[in-house]
Structures are given as C-alpha cells and as structure tokens.
Design a protein around this motif. Structure first.
Motif, PDB file in Angstrom:
ATOM      1  N   GLN A  13      41.285  57.483 -12.545  1.00 28.16           N
ATOM      2  CA  GLN A  13      41.594  55.813 -13.308  1.00 28.16           C
ATOM      3  C   GLN A  13      42.531  55.484 -12.126  1.00 28.16           C
ATOM      4  OE1 GLN A  13      43.095  56.767 -17.350  1.00 28.16           O
ATOM      5  NE2 GLN A  13      41.623  57.866 -17.491  1.00 28.16           N
ATOM      6  N   ARG A  14      44.291  55.112 -11.830  1.00 28.53           N
ATOM      7  CA  ARG A  14      44.689  54.552 -11.245  1.00 28.53           C
ATOM      8  C   ARG A  14      45.408  55.220 -10.555  1.00 28.53           C
ATOM      9  NH1 ARG A  14      47.632  50.988  -8.926  1.00 28.53           N
ATOM     10  NH2 ARG A  14      49.497  49.584  -9.896  1.00 28.53           N
ATOM     11  N   VAL A  15      45.059  55.314  -8.948  1.00 25.77           N
ATOM     12  CA  VAL A  15      45.588  55.631  -8.196  1.00 25.77           C
ATOM     13  C   VAL A  15      45.344  54.042  -6.828  1.00 25.77           C
ATOM     14  CG1 VAL A  15      44.396  56.455  -5.590  1.00 25.77           C
ATOM     15  CG2 VAL A  15      43.587  56.894  -7.506  1.00 25.77           C
ATOM     16  N   PRO A  16      47.491  54.289  -6.805  1.00 22.25           N
ATOM     17  CA  PRO A  16      48.062  53.959  -6.344  1.00 22.25           C
ATOM     18  C   PRO A  16      47.357  53.931  -4.770  1.00 22.25           C
ATOM     19  CG  PRO A  16      49.232  55.660  -7.007  1.00 22.25           C
ATOM     20  CD  PRO A  16      48.233  56.358  -7.189  1.00 22.25           C
ATOM     21  N   GLU A  17      47.944  52.559  -4.247  1.00 17.64           N
ATOM     22  CA  GLU A  17      47.780  51.830  -3.074  1.00 17.64           C
ATOM     23  C   GLU A  17      48.319  51.955  -2.442  1.00 17.64           C
ATOM     24  OE1 GLU A  17      44.660  52.225  -2.768  1.00 17.64           O
ATOM     25  OE2 GLU A  17      43.314  51.911  -4.116  1.00 17.64           O
ATOM     26  N   PRO A  18      48.136  51.064  -0.685  1.00 14.13           N
ATOM     27  CA  PRO A  18      49.753  51.309  -0.442  1.00 14.13           C
ATOM     28  C   PRO A  18      50.177  50.011  -0.350  1.00 14.13           C
ATOM     29  CG  PRO A  18      47.370  51.712   0.835  1.00 14.13           C
ATOM     30  CD  PRO A  18      47.289  51.870  -0.312  1.00 14.13           C
ATOM     31  N   VAL A  19      49.361  49.521  -1.204  1.00 19.25           N
ATOM     32  CA  VAL A  19      50.531  48.052  -1.567  1.00 19.25           C
ATOM     33  C   VAL A  19      51.178  47.974  -2.815  1.00 19.25           C
ATOM     34  CG1 VAL A  19      49.297  47.234  -3.080  1.00 19.25           C
ATOM     35  CG2 VAL A  19      50.037  45.195  -2.160  1.00 19.25           C
ATOM     36  N   ASP A  20      50.738  49.713  -3.496  1.00 20.16           N
ATOM     37  CA  ASP A  20      51.995  49.865  -4.160  1.00 20.16           C
ATOM     38  C   ASP A  20      53.270  50.252  -4.076  1.00 20.16           C
ATOM     39  OD1 ASP A  20      50.310  48.641  -6.940  1.00 20.16           O
ATOM     40  OD2 ASP A  20      48.856  49.972  -6.580  1.00 20.16           O
ATOM     41  N   LEU A  21      53.262  51.126  -2.990  1.00 20.32           N
ATOM     42  CA  LEU A  21      53.918  51.969  -2.243  1.00 20.32           C
ATOM     43  C   LEU A  21      55.394  51.968  -1.622  1.00 20.32           C
ATOM     44  CD1 LEU A  21      53.840  55.506  -0.179  1.00 20.32           C
ATOM     45  CD2 LEU A  21      54.830  53.346   0.255  1.00 20.32           C
ATOM     46  N   ALA A  22      54.379  50.148  -1.317  1.00 23.90           N
ATOM     47  CA  ALA A  22      55.608  49.380  -0.464  1.00 23.90           C
ATOM     48  C   ALA A  22      56.393  48.847  -1.337  1.00 23.90           C
ATOM     49  CB  ALA A  22      55.164  48.163   0.622  1.00 23.90           C
ATOM     50  N   LYS A  23      55.727  47.769  -2.563  1.00 23.44           N
ATOM     51  CA  LYS A  23      56.195  47.500  -3.583  1.00 23.44           C
ATOM     52  C   LYS A  23      57.528  47.731  -4.183  1.00 23.44           C
ATOM     53  CE  LYS A  23      52.285  44.150  -4.707  1.00 23.44           C
ATOM     54  NZ  LYS A  23      51.916  43.454  -5.582  1.00 23.44           N
ATOM     55  N   ALA A  24      57.637  49.271  -4.821  1.00 22.48           N
ATOM     56  CA  ALA A  24      58.043  49.817  -5.310  1.00 22.48           C
ATOM     57  C   ALA A  24      59.245  50.334  -4.633  1.00 22.48           C
ATOM     58  CB  ALA A  24      57.379  51.571  -5.608  1.00 22.48           C
ATOM     59  N   HIS A  25      59.773  49.841  -3.122  1.00 21.07           N
ATOM     60  CA  HIS A  25      60.411  50.530  -2.271  1.00 21.07           C
ATOM     61  C   HIS A  25      61.889  50.164  -3.221  1.00 21.07           C
ATOM     62  CE1 HIS A  25      62.589  46.658  -1.367  1.00 21.07           C
ATOM     63  NE2 HIS A  25      61.288  45.474  -1.408  1.00 21.07           N
ATOM     64  N   GLU A  26      62.219  49.322  -4.053  1.00 25.35           N
ATOM     65  CA  GLU A  26      63.454  49.668  -5.162  1.00 25.35           C
ATOM     66  C   GLU A  26      63.101  51.048  -5.561  1.00 25.35           C
ATOM     67  OE1 GLU A  26      64.352  47.182  -9.366  1.00 25.35           O
ATOM     68  OE2 GLU A  26      62.751  47.203  -8.071  1.00 25.35           O
TER      69      GLU A  26
END
Length: 790
Positions: free
Chosen positions: A602-615
């Motif tokens: 199902q939903r696998v976090p991608e590298p872009v997600d990790l960067a967006k979630a820096h907050e």
C-alpha cells in the motif's frame, strides 16, 4: 446466573461461616458462592490477605481485588508537615492519570515546589432530637449550651484521642439537630465520633429522664446534617475532615516547556470554567482533584466512600507578572493514618512509603494529597487549554458496532479454520486449546495500538494447541497468536503520546503521519506471513495460519513459539542476522516496482515525503532536546535538525539506489537466535527501501557506543556478500552501486525519522534501550563524518 431458590420460610440460602475469620471459612463461602452463582471465580482463589486480621474491616470475606498502583511524581514539597521530594502511589485503572499527575508534578517541582499547610482537622456527627414542641426544642438548645463541660467529659469516657471542639444546635420546628464537632488526631474519626456522640446521647437521655419539659420524644444518632459521605456546602464552609491547602508559583518558561501553554491562556480559560461551575451549582470549583483523592484513598486504605465529600475542592489561578500562581483548597479531606484499612499490609506499606504510617502521619498525608491534587489540576487544565486532553483520551470512531475478538475467542472454533488452511489439511480437527506461560511484553506497536483502542483483544497470546490431522495423527505445539491492532490505531496511539509532548509535535504528527508508513501495518505483516519464497520463510517463525477479518477487525498470525538463546551480540551473532536478512534483500533487490505493484505494501513513503515532513522531524527533535538534554544535547540536536532540514538534498539519492523489501524494524527485540537459526518477527513496518536500512538499525542496536570503523566495514562486507550470493542479478546490482553510500543515506534516514520518533516518545514512555541506541547511532554518524565522504 443466580440459582433458583426453593419457596417457603427458611428456604433461602445463608452465607456460610458468618462471623468467622478463618481461611477455612473463606473457602467455604467461596465454594458456596460458586454453587450459588454458577461462576468459576478462579481469580478469587488466591489472596494475599489473612482472614484472621480482617476483623473490623469486612464481613463474609471471600477474597481480594487487585487494583494497579502506579507511581506519580516526584513532587517537591516545601510545606509544613510535608517536605522534600515525594512519589505518590496512585491506585487506578484510568489511563493517563499517573502520567498527567507526573507532568504537573514536574512543572511544579521545576518552579520551586508546592507549599502546603493543614488549616484544621474536624470530624462531625449530628444527631436529631424530636421534642414535644417548638418551645421545648428551644429550651433544650439553651440547656445544651450550659452543659459544655459535661459533654466534654462524656467524650473522654470513650476516647483519649477525641476532643469535642464545638456544639452547634440547629432548630427546625420541634426538631433539634445538634452538630457535634470533634478533633480526632491521626484517625479519620468517623467511628470515634460516632462512639463519642452515642455516649453523649445516652448521657443526655438518662439525665433528662425525669424532665418532662425537656426530655426528647425520639432520638436519631445521625439526622443527615453532618454531611457524612456527601458533598455539601455546609461542610465546605465549616470543614469536615482535614482542611488543607496547597499553592505553587509556575514560571512562564516552565509552563512553556512542560505544560505547553502560557499563564495568560490558563487564567483566561479558568475564568470560563468558574462560570460553568457556578451555573451547575457545583460545591466549590475544581478540575479533577477527586482522581487523586480516590487513587490515594484506595492505595492507602482510606474510607473510599468518603471520596465524594473529600474530592470537593476550590481551585484558583491568577497571573503575577510573568508567573502563574495556583492554589487549591480541600476543605473536607477525610483521611487518617491509623485505624480502618490503614492497617492492611499493602496499604500500610504504601503509607510507610509516603512517611505517613501511624500516629503523627495524618497532617503530612493530607498535605501530600493536596499537593498532588494541585499538580493534577494544573496538568489537566493545561491539557484542556492546549487541546491535549481530547487527543490524550481520543478513541477511534466507527460508524458501526464491531464484534471484536475477546480473550476467550482464541479457542478451537477460531483456530481450527486457520490451522486447516495454513497447514493445507481440510480434515484437521483442533481438540484442545489452553494458555501457555506469557511472553515478555507485546512490542511497541502493539502497546500503541492498545493505547488508542482498549476495547478489544490485541498483543501476543501464547497457546498450547492440540489437534488431529485429517489422517488422525495427533499433534501438539506451543504457538503464539499475535493479534494485531489496526495501523490507524497505532497512528492514533502515537498521536496520544505526542499530544502530551505539546501542540507543536502533536500538530506536526496530525499533518504528516500519513507519510510515516504506519497506516496499513496490520495488513502488511499478514501479507508477509502469506509469502512462500524460501528466502523469507527461512527467516520467519513457522506460520500455522492467518486470520484477516475486516468485519470483526480481527488480524491474527498463528506462529510457532521460538525463544532467543540470550547470547551476547558478538560479531558472529550479528553476521548471522545479516546473512539471513541479506537473503531476503537479495531476492527482491531491484524488484521494488514489482513488489509495489502487488498492492500489499500500500502506501510506501518516498524520499520526497521524507523531505516534505521535515516539520515533523524538527518538532520531535526540538521537544526531545528540551525534555532530555542529557540524552540529546545541543550538538546532537543540531545534527538531527540539520539532517531534517537538508532532507530535500540527500533524500532523493535514496531513490536512485537499488531498493528491496526491508524489515524496517530490525533490532534485538524482534530477533530470536537459536544456535545457527535466526528468526525475525514483527514485520508490520516492512517496506521498500535500500537494503542498508536494516543494516543501520541492527548495528545501531547491537554494536554499542564503542563501535569502530572496522566493525562497520566488516558488517557491510558480510551483508553485501549475502545479498550478492542470492542470484547473478543481485550480484550485478551490488557490484554496480556504491554500497557504502547506501549505508550513509540509510543512516541519515534512520536518525531523521525513527530515532527522532523514539526520542520524542521517550519523554512520555521510557524506552530502556534508547540511551544506548542514541549513543551508538551518533557514534556511527561520527565514524561516517570522519571518513569525510559526501
């Protein structure tokens, strides 16, 4: 179920052994009750109490009920009788109570402590005398006022510890209610004052036997004017029990760091709650002092029926410059440290823990109750003001009723279809299921899920299962039924923990939790156990069946029970795990798109997600650095903050490397080693990532703070060799990429996400493994920095 009784006089059953305080009598009553009710009552079979010592505490004794006791505090007292740091034993089944009281205690202690003082101690009894008419009642009132010395003398005949301090006549028509007020030293005093008042009444009726104009027609020992075991305005004003107050001053900085709010917000919202209390007619005004009163009463053997009146409080707050001054008054705290239940063994020990057992302990105990009641009120009000209260008590809503699994559901009827399908034996028949000795804990994910949803069964349930195969062959095995919480329950459990960390981490989690990979954790692990690839099944405990029932929200894996040999984490042991998981990595290396296309991840976090979630990662780090500076000092906090802020630059490089199926939680808590066999459990966080992700977590969890560059080089070489040995395709992918770079990127990912989440959670739920994990993680980071490579 109650047994039907025969009709007729004398036919009703009688509880056996009445008035007998022996173990034999207890067992007779228990056996009689089983026959009378049809209930097994197995939990009452054993008790730690000696029946002989319960005279005056209970009648018809059959057993005891355990209530969990948790430690709140420490809270610094600078009071009159209570001084120094105190931890309070709270007997409760209400989740978050101990944690909230402890948070309040931490805030108060950090600001200099709580000042406490007992203002008075009173116990009352109020008989009612029925006189001939109004005039007779009035004359009797005057007669009583003139005979105060004689009344005091009667009290002395009953108790040397009880002193009559006031006599308050209240005439209502021909009825005269007389409120006798006593001091009872370290006893709560209900029994003492009852005996003293009865002695006064006997003397009064004897003395007035020949006085027709004064003699009462009728006398009732208690006419309800004393307010015994009831919340009354009269008791609040005049005092009944111990009148005790507590006060503290909280600095703005402490409120921001611990309570996650401001003095202005607390005072503003306090005003609105006072208005609500006035509207509803509340005696006094408080938040939830009764929680502390009840928990300490149960723990220390107080009269629990007095919680109703003892929980009445007047809580106030005002701003003084940059500080918040908070005060609580408990006007009716009915407590004692001698007599009643305070002599029972557990209760006596907990009173001794508090330094309050026996004579001389009453005032100190009252001050401790008031201090912790103030701490809890402050913490609860802060939670309400900042929105943490709803988050800490949230329960997942459902549009329908769910027939959840319960403890008794792990029976032959449930397990037989699972075993039959799992073992591919349609004729299999389960003959016996019984519980086995428990395992150590249920794992962090299981605990978080249970925190959010307590109404259904979850966790690890060891079972001894016997069955006959289709050809009649009998088999018996020690199995474990892992009943999984839903992924969204894990997410909600983390939200509840982070809600106690303040609004910034809580808000960031609410926004970014979908990219953390917890949502579908329950389905992922079941899918892993359905796989048939030998590379994976060789690493898993043997699976005997799975249950995936969305209607009941039941997600169960039935697996073999395997115990770890307890050996130290030597290089050979680590190598064995790396080779085992390396075979899994090699099987799927470079096939990540194929895996994702199957849908079960199902939903696998991608590298872009990790960067967006820096907050999110930054908020977790800031909270951890503030709460645990000894664990995450400024230099370490700067490293983690920098990693989160720079994720947009380094995270995309992860996607460019060969990816595979990874365990994503590979640490000793999820690994069992038995000789040459390695078993890896708990695949609920399985995902697609670079294979070095599992290497990083294993090394961070096992090498220790003295890890060397050679340790890392050796582990990476062993792992790369194991991955490459799976197939020519895997070997080519290993040879064609920078294996060390994959490790460095995985280390950044681990420290930014998992380590930051552990650190934030550690402030609310102690992780015993975390200090060593943090030290080792930063040691691994230091080794990479020393290499000087990008």
């Amino acid at each position: 179920m109650t047994r039907e009784r025969a009709a007729g006089p004398g036919a009703a059953d009688v509880v056996p052994g009445r008035g007998q305080y022996t173990e034999d009598a207890r067992r007779q009553r228990l056996q009689w009750l089983r026959g009378h009710s049809g209930a097994a009552l197995t939990s009452l079979e054993r008790t730690g109490l000696d029946a002989y010592n319960l005279v005056g505490n209970v009648e018809n004794f059959i057993g005891s009920v355990e209530v969990p006791v948790g430690l709140a505090g420490p809270l610094l007292f600078v009071g009159d009788a209570a001084r120094g740091e105190v931890v309070a034993p709270l007997a409760t089944t209400e989740g978050a109570l101990v944690a909230s009281a402890s948070r309040g205690a931490r805030a108060v202690t950090a600001s200099g402590g709580v000042s406490t003082r007992v203002l008075s101690q009173r116990m009352t009894r109020a008989p009612v005398l029925e006189c001939a008419d109004i005039a007779a009642a009035h004359r009797l009132t005057e007669w009583l006022r003139e005979r105060r010395p004689a009344l005091e003398a009667q009290v002395g005949l009953v108790s040397r510890h009880t002193r009559l301090v006031d006599v308050e006549p209240h005439q209502i028509g021909r009825y005269l209610h007389v409120r006798f007020v006593f001091e009872t030293a370290d006893a709560a005093g209900q029994n003492m004052t009852t005996a003293a008042t009865w002695q006064i009444c006997r003397w009064l009726t004897d003395t007035l036997a020949a006085e027709d104009g004064l003699r009462p027609r009728n006398l009732l020992l208690e006419g309800n004017l004393s307010g015994d075991k009831k919340a009354t305005v009269g008791s609040m004003l005049a005092g009944r029990g111990t009148r005790v107050t507590a006060e503290c001053r909280l600095s703005r900085a402490t409120m921001a760091s611990v309570l996650k709010t401001t003095p202005e917000a607390m005072v503003k919202n306090h005003v609105s709650t006072v208005l609500g209390a006035q509207q509803i007619g509340m005696p006094g005004h408080g938040v939830n002092a009764a929680n502390i009163v009840a928990a300490l009463f149960v723990a220390t053997g107080q009269d629990v029926a007095c919680v109703h009146e003892s929980g009445v409080s007047i809580f106030s707050m005002e701003q003084d410059g940059d500080d918040l001054v908070a005060t609580i008054l408990l006007p009716n705290l009915v407590v004692g440290t001698v007599g009643g239940g305070t002599g029972l063994p557990h209760q006596r020990e907990l009173l001794t823990l508090l330094g309050c057992a026996g004579e001389g302990g009453g005032r100190r105990f009252a001050e401790i109750v008031a201090g912790f009641a103030l701490a809890l009120d402050l913490s609860t009000m802060a939670a309400l003001v900042s929105g943490q209260f709803a988050q800490a008590h949230q329960r997942l809503g459902r549009a329908r009723r769910v027939d959840w699994l319960r403890e008794g559901d792990l029976d032959a009827a449930l397990l037989q279809p699972m075993l039959s399908l799992g073992l591919d034996d349609p004729g299999l028949h389960v003959t016996r299921v019984e519980p086995s000795p428990p395992l150590r804990g249920d794992g962090i994910a299981g605990e978080l899920g249970a925190l959010a949803e307590r109404r259904r069964l979850s966790g690890l349930h060891p079972l001894r299962v016997e069955w006959a195969s289709g050809d009649g062959t009998p088999t018996a095995a020690d199995l474990v039924a892992k009943v999984k919480p839903r992924g969204e329950e894990i997410v909600a459990g983390i939200a509840m923990v982070l809600s106690l960390c303040g609004p910034e981490p809580a808000a960031a989690w609410e926004r970014w939790s979908p990219v953390t990979g917890f949502d579908d954790a329950h389905r992922r692990e079941l899918a892993v156990y359905r796989r048939t690839e030998s590379a994976l099944t060789g690493l898993l405990p043997r699976c005997y069946g799975v249950l995936e029932d969305d209607e009941r929200e039941a997600y169960v894996v039935l697996m073999e029970r395997v115990s770890d040999d307890g050996g130290p984490w030597t290089r050979d042991r680590i190598d064995g795990v790396l080779r085992g998981v390396g075979r899994v990595h090699g099987h799927w290396l470079g096939r990540d798109e194929e895996l994702l296309a199957e849908g079960w991840l199902q939903r696998v976090p991608e590298p872009v997600d990790l960067a967006k979630a820096h907050e999110l990662w930054g908020a977790l780090v800031r909270h951890a650095a503030q709460e645990q500076p000894d664990l995450l000092g400024p230099a370490r906090a700067d490293v983690l903050t920098g990693l989160a802020e720079d994720a947009g630059q380094w995270a995309p490089a992860v996607h460019a490397l060969p990816r595979t199926l990874v365990h994503n939680d590979l640490n000793p808590r999820n690994i069992a080693v038995r000789g040459a066999r390695v078993v890896v459990y708990d695949w609920e966080l399985a995902t697609v990532d670079v294979p070095q992700r599992d290497v990083v977590e294993l090394l961070a969890s096992t090498l220790g703070p003295d890890a060397t560059a050679d340790d890392v080089e050796h582990a990476l070489a062993v792992h790369a060799e194991a991955v490459a040995a799976v197939s020519p395709r895997a070997a080519a992918l290993v040879a064609g990429c920078d294996w060390r770079r994959g490790y460095r990127l995985a280390l950044r990912t681990f420290m930014t996400t998992r380590l930051a989440l552990y650190l934030a959670g550690h402030s609310q739920r102690e992780f015993g493994f975390l200090p060593r994990l943090v030290q080792t993680s930063f040691r691994l980071w230091q080794l990479e920095e020393a290499r000087g490579e990008d």
